[in-house]
Motif scaffolding. Structure first.
Motif, PDB file in Angstrom:
ATOM      1  N   GLY A  63       0.820  -1.205   0.000  1.00  0.00           N
ATOM      2  CA  GLY A  63       0.000   0.000   0.000  1.00  0.00           C
ATOM      3  C   GLY A  63       0.852   1.252   0.000  1.00  0.00           C
ATOM      4  N   GLY A  64       0.270   2.358  -0.419  1.00  0.00           N
ATOM      5  CA  GLY A  64       1.002   3.612  -0.463  1.00  0.00           C
ATOM      6  C   GLY A  64       0.093   4.771  -0.804  1.00  0.00           C
ATOM      7  N   GLU A  65       0.732   5.919  -0.988  1.00  0.00           N
ATOM      8  CA  GLU A  65      -0.049   7.125  -1.270  1.00  0.00           C
ATOM      9  C   GLU A  65      -0.295   7.269  -2.767  1.00  0.00           C
ATOM     10  OE1 GLU A  65       2.598   9.656   0.840  1.00  0.00           O
ATOM     11  OE2 GLU A  65       1.269   9.772   2.569  1.00  0.00           O
ATOM     12  N   ASP A  66      -1.315   8.086  -3.078  1.00  0.00           N
ATOM     13  CA  ASP A  66      -1.805   8.164  -4.457  1.00  0.00           C
ATOM     14  C   ASP A  66      -0.698   8.461  -5.479  1.00  0.00           C
ATOM     15  OD1 ASP A  66      -4.176   7.787  -3.208  1.00  0.00           O
ATOM     16  OD2 ASP A  66      -5.105   9.670  -3.850  1.00  0.00           O
ATOM     17  N   THR A  67       0.077   9.533  -5.235  1.00  0.00           N
ATOM     18  CA  THR A  67       1.036   9.938  -6.271  1.00  0.00           C
ATOM     19  C   THR A  67       2.134   8.894  -6.470  1.00  0.00           C
ATOM     20  OG1 THR A  67       2.045  11.275  -4.552  1.00  0.00           O
ATOM     21  CG2 THR A  67       0.724  12.446  -6.160  1.00  0.00           C
ATOM     22  N   ALA A  68       2.486   8.196  -5.396  1.00  0.00           N
ATOM     23  CA  ALA A  68       3.510   7.147  -5.517  1.00  0.00           C
ATOM     24  C   ALA A  68       3.023   6.039  -6.460  1.00  0.00           C
ATOM     25  CB  ALA A  68       3.823   6.567  -4.140  1.00  0.00           C
ATOM     26  N   GLN A  69       1.704   5.857  -6.523  1.00  0.00           N
ATOM     27  CA  GLN A  69       1.161   4.816  -7.397  1.00  0.00           C
ATOM     28  C   GLN A  69       1.487   5.106  -8.860  1.00  0.00           C
ATOM     29  OE1 GLN A  69      -2.874   4.833  -4.877  1.00  0.00           O
ATOM     30  NE2 GLN A  69      -2.901   3.270  -6.457  1.00  0.00           N
ATOM     31  N   ILE A  70       1.434   6.382  -9.248  1.00  0.00           N
ATOM     32  CA  ILE A  70       1.718   6.750 -10.644  1.00  0.00           C
ATOM     33  C   ILE A  70       3.159   6.392 -10.980  1.00  0.00           C
ATOM     34  CG2 ILE A  70       1.774   8.637 -12.321  1.00  0.00           C
ATOM     35  CD1 ILE A  70      -0.249  10.127 -10.612  1.00  0.00           C
ATOM     36  N   GLU A  89      -8.331  -2.113   6.669  1.00  0.00           N
ATOM     37  CA  GLU A  89      -8.340  -1.401   5.391  1.00  0.00           C
ATOM     38  C   GLU A  89      -8.242   0.099   5.622  1.00  0.00           C
ATOM     39  OE1 GLU A  89     -12.058  -2.162   3.310  1.00  0.00           O
ATOM     40  OE2 GLU A  89     -13.219  -1.805   5.121  1.00  0.00           O
ATOM     41  N   ASN A  90      -7.688   0.794   4.624  1.00  0.00           N
ATOM     42  CA  ASN A  90      -7.583   2.253   4.671  1.00  0.00           C
ATOM     43  C   ASN A  90      -7.397   2.738   3.237  1.00  0.00           C
ATOM     44  OD1 ASN A  90      -7.078   4.930   5.077  1.00  0.00           O
ATOM     45  ND2 ASN A  90      -5.528   4.631   6.666  1.00  0.00           N
ATOM     46  N   HIS A  91      -8.508   2.936   2.539  1.00  0.00           N
ATOM     47  CA  HIS A  91      -8.402   3.324   1.126  1.00  0.00           C
ATOM     48  C   HIS A  91      -9.566   4.208   0.713  1.00  0.00           C
ATOM     49  CE1 HIS A  91     -11.302  -0.004  -0.080  1.00  0.00           C
ATOM     50  NE2 HIS A  91     -10.851  -0.503   1.049  1.00  0.00           N
ATOM     51  N   GLY A  92      -9.231   5.148  -0.197  1.00  0.00           N
ATOM     52  CA  GLY A  92     -10.260   6.032  -0.744  1.00  0.00           C
ATOM     53  C   GLY A  92     -10.770   5.533  -2.083  1.00  0.00           C
ATOM     54  N   GLY A  93      -9.966   4.724  -2.758  1.00  0.00           N
ATOM     55  CA  GLY A  93     -10.374   4.183  -4.050  1.00  0.00           C
ATOM     56  C   GLY A  93     -11.274   2.975  -3.876  1.00  0.00           C
ATOM     57  N   TRP A  94     -12.306   2.910  -4.702  1.00  0.00           N
ATOM     58  CA  TRP A  94     -13.193   1.742  -4.719  1.00  0.00           C
ATOM     59  C   TRP A  94     -13.021   1.043  -6.061  1.00  0.00           C
ATOM     60  CZ3 TRP A  94     -18.530   2.706  -1.987  1.00  0.00           C
ATOM     61  CH2 TRP A  94     -18.291   3.275  -0.734  1.00  0.00           C
ATOM     62  N   VAL A 101      -1.254  -5.541  -2.559  1.00  0.00           N
ATOM     63  CA  VAL A 101      -2.138  -5.041  -1.504  1.00  0.00           C
ATOM     64  C   VAL A 101      -2.478  -3.565  -1.757  1.00  0.00           C
ATOM     65  CG1 VAL A 101      -2.320  -4.552   0.965  1.00  0.00           C
ATOM     66  CG2 VAL A 101      -1.236  -6.676   0.188  1.00  0.00           C
ATOM     67  N   CYS A 102      -3.726  -3.244  -1.665  1.00  0.00           N
ATOM     68  CA  CYS A 102      -4.286  -1.890  -1.664  1.00  0.00           C
ATOM     69  C   CYS A 102      -3.772  -1.033  -2.828  1.00  0.00           C
ATOM     70  CB  CYS A 102      -4.063  -1.244  -0.308  1.00  0.00           C
ATOM     71  SG  CYS A 102      -5.259   0.088  -0.028  1.00  0.00           S
ATOM     72  N   ALA A 103      -2.889  -0.054  -2.595  1.00  0.00           N
ATOM     73  CA  ALA A 103      -2.386   0.737  -3.717  1.00  0.00           C
ATOM     74  C   ALA A 103      -1.769  -0.173  -4.770  1.00  0.00           C
ATOM     75  CB  ALA A 103      -1.358   1.754  -3.225  1.00  0.00           C
ATOM     76  N   GLY A 104      -1.057  -1.196  -4.310  1.00  0.00           N
ATOM     77  CA  GLY A 104      -0.456  -2.162  -5.234  1.00  0.00           C
ATOM     78  C   GLY A 104      -1.510  -2.913  -6.022  1.00  0.00           C
ATOM     79  N   TYR A 105      -2.604  -3.253  -5.361  1.00  0.00           N
ATOM     80  CA  TYR A 105      -3.746  -3.912  -6.009  1.00  0.00           C
ATOM     81  C   TYR A 105      -4.357  -2.971  -7.048  1.00  0.00           C
ATOM     82  CZ  TYR A 105      -8.776  -5.383  -5.982  1.00  0.00           C
ATOM     83  OH  TYR A 105     -10.069  -5.735  -6.301  1.00  0.00           O
ATOM     84  N   GLN A 106      -4.570  -1.718  -6.649  1.00  0.00           N
ATOM     85  CA  GLN A 106      -5.216  -0.766  -7.567  1.00  0.00           C
ATOM     86  C   GLN A 106      -4.412  -0.577  -8.846  1.00  0.00           C
ATOM     87  OE1 GLN A 106      -5.739   2.770  -5.189  1.00  0.00           O
ATOM     88  NE2 GLN A 106      -7.411   1.887  -3.979  1.00  0.00           N
ATOM     89  N   ILE A 107      -3.080  -0.518  -8.731  1.00  0.00           N
ATOM     90  CA  ILE A 107      -2.282  -0.273  -9.944  1.00  0.00           C
ATOM     91  C   ILE A 107      -2.243  -1.491 -10.863  1.00  0.00           C
ATOM     92  CG2 ILE A 107      -0.850   1.497  -8.842  1.00  0.00           C
ATOM     93  CD1 ILE A 107       1.496  -0.511  -8.903  1.00  0.00           C
ATOM     94  N   PRO A 139      -6.793  -5.666   2.397  1.00  0.00           N
ATOM     95  CA  PRO A 139      -6.338  -5.633   3.790  1.00  0.00           C
ATOM     96  C   PRO A 139      -4.829  -5.539   3.982  1.00  0.00           C
ATOM     97  CG  PRO A 139      -7.889  -7.428   3.466  1.00  0.00           C
ATOM     98  CD  PRO A 139      -7.570  -6.880   2.112  1.00  0.00           C
ATOM     99  N   HIS A 140      -4.457  -4.668   4.950  1.00  0.00           N
ATOM    100  CA  HIS A 140      -3.106  -4.643   5.512  1.00  0.00           C
ATOM    101  C   HIS A 140      -3.145  -5.499   6.780  1.00  0.00           C
ATOM    102  CE1 HIS A 140      -2.479  -1.268   2.807  1.00  0.00           C
ATOM    103  NE2 HIS A 140      -3.538  -0.673   3.319  1.00  0.00           N
ATOM    104  N   GLY A 141      -2.004  -5.560   7.470  1.00  0.00           N
ATOM    105  CA  GLY A 141      -2.033  -6.332   8.721  1.00  0.00           C
ATOM    106  C   GLY A 141      -0.667  -6.671   9.300  1.00  0.00           C
TER     107      GLY A 141
HETATM  108  N1  GLN Z   1      -3.926   5.599  -2.149  1.00  0.00           N
HETATM  109  C1  GLN Z   1      -4.875   4.524  -2.302  1.00  0.00           C
HETATM  110  C2  GLN Z   1      -6.278   4.845  -1.799  1.00  0.00           C
HETATM  111  O1  GLN Z   1      -6.436   5.626  -0.884  1.00  0.00           O
HETATM  112  C3  GLN Z   1      -4.329   3.300  -1.616  1.00  0.00           C
HETATM  113  C4  GLN Z   1      -4.220   3.432  -0.121  1.00  0.00           C
HETATM  114  C5  GLN Z   1      -3.516   2.261   0.501  1.00  0.00           C
HETATM  115  O2  GLN Z   1      -2.640   1.669  -0.087  1.00  0.00           O
HETATM  116  N2  GLN Z   1      -3.877   1.953   1.734  1.00  0.00           N
HETATM  117  O3  GLN Z   1      -7.221   4.294  -2.310  1.00  0.00           O
END
Ligand code: GLN
Length: 242
Positions: free
Chosen positions: A61-68, A152-157, A93-99, A194-196
């Motif tokens: 997981g990570g922050e939005d801009t790092a994903q780009i 979980e902690n994400h803004g993207g769905w 996981v999370c940001a990694g999943y989204q990308i 999920p993180h953990g």
């Molecule tokens: N930045 C992404 C979001 O908020 C992923 C956050 C995360 O990796 N926890 O959706």
């Protein structure tokens, strides 16, 4: 890929490393070593060549801009795609999943960014941030169900297309955002929120990833401390949300 000395490849912690998901790589490596398998944990940062002979690749997981940046670097390098074509596993996981999906949005103006295209999934900013302990029900390859604990902690769905299947069903939490399905599986790519770290809390899922990577069923490895910790987190999730 060398299945006698499997490489667990942790990608881009400097970009996607703020949620402690590097623990997933440690768990996979340790669970192999505890069984007498000579596993090696390899970390790769942007600018370094991604090895193509890994057994499992991990994104966190990570922050939005790092994903780009992560998408740009992984596409430019190309090694991850080669490894997956050669039969490696990717656990994201999370940001990694989204990308891993086809696209995701970033920033106040919801700029659409093209993803790695490894999952038939698209992520958009949801109406609220999904935060808290989760409990998901994963159906294992043998048909038995297994609760997945994490937070979980994400803004993207994330919405899945027909080529990707959910990893699990949501009991507590938001999952992909619809409170119904969680994560995605497509071929040898698994994405999850999920993180953990999730593989520390859920050794069954860790061993599933390893079984798939090595192409064989590893012998059971039950650790009472993990079972006890896991149960506490499952109970916490069930009592944390209505
Ligand atoms: N930045 C992404 C979001 O908020 C992923 C956050 C995360 O990796 N926890 O959706």
């Amino acid at each position: 890929m060398n299945t006698d000395r499997p490489k667990i490849v942790l990608l881009y912690q400097s970009l996607l490393g703020i949620y402690g998901d590097h623990g997933n790589a440690v768990v996979l490596t340790k669970r192999l070593q505890w069984r007498g398998i000579d596993a090696e944990l390899v970390t790769v940062e942007p600018g370094q060549k991604v090895p193509t002979d890994g057994a499992v690749y991990l994104l966190g997981g990570g922050e939005d801009t790092a994903q780009i940046t992560a998408v740009q670097e992984l596409k430019a390098d190309g090694g991850l795609f080669t490894a997956l074509d050669d039969g490696a596993m990717l656990f994201a996981v999370c940001a990694g999943y989204q990308i891993c999906g086809k696209s995701f949005t970033i920033g106040a103006h919801d700029e659409v960014i093209e993803g790695l295209g490894l999952l038939d999934a698209e992520t958009r900013r949801g109406p609220q941030r999904a935060v808290g302990e989760v409990l998901h029900i994963w159906t294992q390859p043998d048909g038995n169900t297994c609760p997945i604990t994490g937070f979980e902690n994400h803004g993207g769905w994330t919405e899945l297309g027909s080529d990707a299947k959910p990893l699990a069903a949501v009991e507590v939490g938001w999952g992909n955002g619809n409170r119904r399905d969680e994560g995605a599986v497509q071929g040898r790519v698994i994405g999850t929120y999920p993180h953990g770290p999730v593989l520390a809390r859920n050794p069954q899922l860790a061993d599933h990833v390893l079984d798939m990577a090595l192409g064989r069923h590893l012998e059971p490895l039950d650790i009472p401390e993990i079972t006890a910790l896991r149960q506490r987190r499952i109970d916490a999730a069930r009592t944390s949300r209505p």
